[in-house]
Design a protein around this motif. Sequence first.
Motif, PDB file in Angstrom:
ATOM      1  N   GLU A 172       0.868  -0.907   0.314  1.00  0.00           N
ATOM      2  CA  GLU A 172      -0.042   0.196   0.181  1.00  0.00           C
ATOM      3  C   GLU A 172       1.325   1.332   0.205  1.00  0.00           C
ATOM      4  O   GLU A 172       0.937   2.231  -0.638  1.00  0.00           O
ATOM      5  CB  GLU A 172      -1.214   0.205   0.747  1.00  0.00           C
ATOM      6  N   HIS A 173       2.106   1.631   0.186  1.00  0.00           N
ATOM      7  CA  HIS A 173       3.091   2.628   0.231  1.00  0.00           C
ATOM      8  C   HIS A 173       3.819   2.548  -0.678  1.00  0.00           C
ATOM      9  O   HIS A 173       4.572   3.631  -0.808  1.00  0.00           O
ATOM     10  CB  HIS A 173       3.985   2.226   1.732  1.00  0.00           C
ATOM     11  N   GLY A 174       3.483   1.919  -2.587  1.00  0.00           N
ATOM     12  CA  GLY A 174       4.526   2.047  -3.240  1.00  0.00           C
ATOM     13  C   GLY A 174       5.277   1.360  -3.599  1.00  0.00           C
ATOM     14  O   GLY A 174       6.148   1.262  -4.702  1.00  0.00           O
ATOM     15  N   ILE A 224      -6.615  -0.643  -1.351  1.00  0.00           N
ATOM     16  CA  ILE A 224      -5.318  -0.453  -2.548  1.00  0.00           C
ATOM     17  C   ILE A 224      -5.609   0.499  -3.845  1.00  0.00           C
ATOM     18  O   ILE A 224      -5.546   1.783  -4.573  1.00  0.00           O
ATOM     19  CB  ILE A 224      -4.121  -1.074  -2.334  1.00  0.00           C
ATOM     20  N   GLY A 225      -6.802  -0.544  -4.786  1.00  0.00           N
ATOM     21  CA  GLY A 225      -6.636   0.270  -5.946  1.00  0.00           C
ATOM     22  C   GLY A 225      -8.133   1.202  -6.477  1.00  0.00           C
ATOM     23  O   GLY A 225      -8.241   2.209  -7.503  1.00  0.00           O
ATOM     24  N   ASP A 226      -9.129   1.523  -5.682  1.00  0.00           N
ATOM     25  CA  ASP A 226      -9.346   2.970  -5.222  1.00  0.00           C
ATOM     26  C   ASP A 226      -8.717   4.196  -5.029  1.00  0.00           C
ATOM     27  O   ASP A 226      -9.020   5.537  -5.303  1.00  0.00           O
ATOM     28  CB  ASP A 226     -10.754   2.368  -4.104  1.00  0.00           C
ATOM     29  N   ASN A 280      -7.129   7.779  -5.913  1.00  0.00           N
ATOM     30  CA  ASN A 280      -6.988   8.575  -7.377  1.00  0.00           C
ATOM     31  C   ASN A 280      -5.744   8.629  -7.522  1.00  0.00           C
ATOM     32  O   ASN A 280      -5.474   8.322  -8.648  1.00  0.00           O
ATOM     33  CB  ASN A 280      -7.185   9.764  -6.439  1.00  0.00           C
ATOM     34  N   PHE A 281      -4.546   8.345  -6.714  1.00  0.00           N
ATOM     35  CA  PHE A 281      -3.730   8.555  -7.418  1.00  0.00           C
ATOM     36  C   PHE A 281      -2.581   7.782  -8.439  1.00  0.00           C
ATOM     37  O   PHE A 281      -2.225   7.310  -9.405  1.00  0.00           O
ATOM     38  CB  PHE A 281      -2.117   8.991  -6.709  1.00  0.00           C
ATOM     39  N   ALA A 282      -3.497   6.045  -9.032  1.00  0.00           N
ATOM     40  CA  ALA A 282      -3.625   4.775  -8.930  1.00  0.00           C
ATOM     41  C   ALA A 282      -4.536   4.637 -10.221  1.00  0.00           C
ATOM     42  O   ALA A 282      -4.186   4.285 -10.918  1.00  0.00           O
ATOM     43  CB  ALA A 282      -3.911   4.007  -8.050  1.00  0.00           C
ATOM     44  N   VAL A 283      -5.302   6.415 -10.560  1.00  0.00           N
ATOM     45  CA  VAL A 283      -5.758   5.898 -11.588  1.00  0.00           C
ATOM     46  C   VAL A 283      -5.339   6.940 -12.744  1.00  0.00           C
ATOM     47  O   VAL A 283      -4.918   7.686 -12.527  1.00  0.00           O
ATOM     48  CB  VAL A 283      -6.734   6.010 -11.533  1.00  0.00           C
ATOM     49  N   THR A 284      -4.334   6.411 -12.978  1.00  0.00           N
ATOM     50  CA  THR A 284      -3.030   6.654 -14.378  1.00  0.00           C
ATOM     51  C   THR A 284      -3.059   6.286 -15.720  1.00  0.00           C
ATOM     52  O   THR A 284      -3.204   7.542 -16.270  1.00  0.00           O
ATOM     53  CB  THR A 284      -1.923   6.163 -13.910  1.00  0.00           C
ATOM     54  N   MET A 285      -4.641   6.355 -16.071  1.00  0.00           N
ATOM     55  CA  MET A 285      -4.535   6.612 -17.203  1.00  0.00           C
ATOM     56  C   MET A 285      -6.498   6.771 -17.409  1.00  0.00           C
ATOM     57  O   MET A 285      -6.811   5.770 -16.924  1.00  0.00           O
ATOM     58  CB  MET A 285      -4.133   5.738 -18.382  1.00  0.00           C
TER      59      MET A 285
END
Lengths: 192, 222
Positions: free
Chosen positions: A141-143, A169-171, A173-178
Amino acid sequence: MFPFFKMEEKEHVLEVLENVKKALRKKDYIEIKNLSDKVIHISSIHQDSNVISVAVIIYALSKLIERKNYQTEKNWNDFYVNYLRNIDDMIVALRKDNLKKFHDEIQENRELIQGLSGNLKIYIQDVFSRAKVNKASRIYEHGISMEKTAKILGISLWELAEYAGKTGIGDVNFAVTMPIKKRIKFAEEVFG
Amino acid sequence: MKSLIFDSGPIINFAMNGLLPLLEELQKKFKGDFLITKEVKSEIIDRPLTIKRFQLQAFQIKELFRKGVIKHADITPKQVNELRKIREHLMQVANNTFKIKKRYVHLIDKGESAALALSSILPNNPPLVVDERTTRMLCENPNNLKKLMEKKLHTSIKPNTGNYSYFEKFKIIRSTELMYIAYKKGLCKIKDKGVLEAALYGLKFKGCSISEDEIQEIVRTM
């Protein structure tokens, strides 16, 4: 492997362990669980196996206190007393800057569990195995990547994927990259 | 011959959701190779064969490997050496990208780097199928990965932004996009409209880094 961490990390781990002792007096397992997460911040950066072991040991302790059903098992009292003494010894070793002794105490913790027998051994091993997966999920989760995290904790990618999938973890915002439309268009082109 | 390179996560995910037969159908429709590295094979077959809880799925994946549905890339010994060098280089670059308090953070490991390296050495840099978040973000938006880590670690990160360009050429597909393709091509045996959404959530809950909003958007496109 002989532990190596900087003074700042040592102070952080020492402070967390001392706070664990305070929380133990109140049997405050929620606070103990939170303290194990504080170790995770530093573990994610430095990935020192001993520091990560401390996070697992603390998280497992919170579970041992939370679930009272273990406490009726034969040999529970001896195990619990030794577990707490082991944490005390880690604190003393860190206060004295004796990192070899600290490392030995982490090893001692593993031997404590190995030395158990019967149902208690099965229960405690299960608690530790779940604690490892929980802490791995936090590091991911920390990257840190899933493979790297699984390797650090000595668990399989299967266990980590299964656990991490249930967290949010998938939710983030930063993880939405496209944009999703762009993803789908690309996938369709690949299969076109 | 075109190809897709699989990281461990998506195959594990398809296996845990009972979707491996769909992967086989997808490979037929793709008319190309589904490739894995030796590191990935170890994670999806060799290691789980020793863990009772995952042994059955490991046997099922092993069968796909035997049938050639997933396979190793057919590369020369010279390319193997090149792959190893690129793997080490990419891993070194990735793990020297974010600095926290004078120390670089180790972000990715051999398996992930090897999949990227394989894409590098093959013609036209085939896309990768990756479910885990870190490698995908490193390729698609490393600055977002930096921000995410800063937020989680409560500290500032000094990035080597020059390293970002090493990863921008890699194109990523997730297991959820493969599922979308499988559904759209009519490969799902159950024809109920809810199957796509159910499968997407199944993949999310077994490790695919996708948000609920993204799932809903995919469902709405059908």
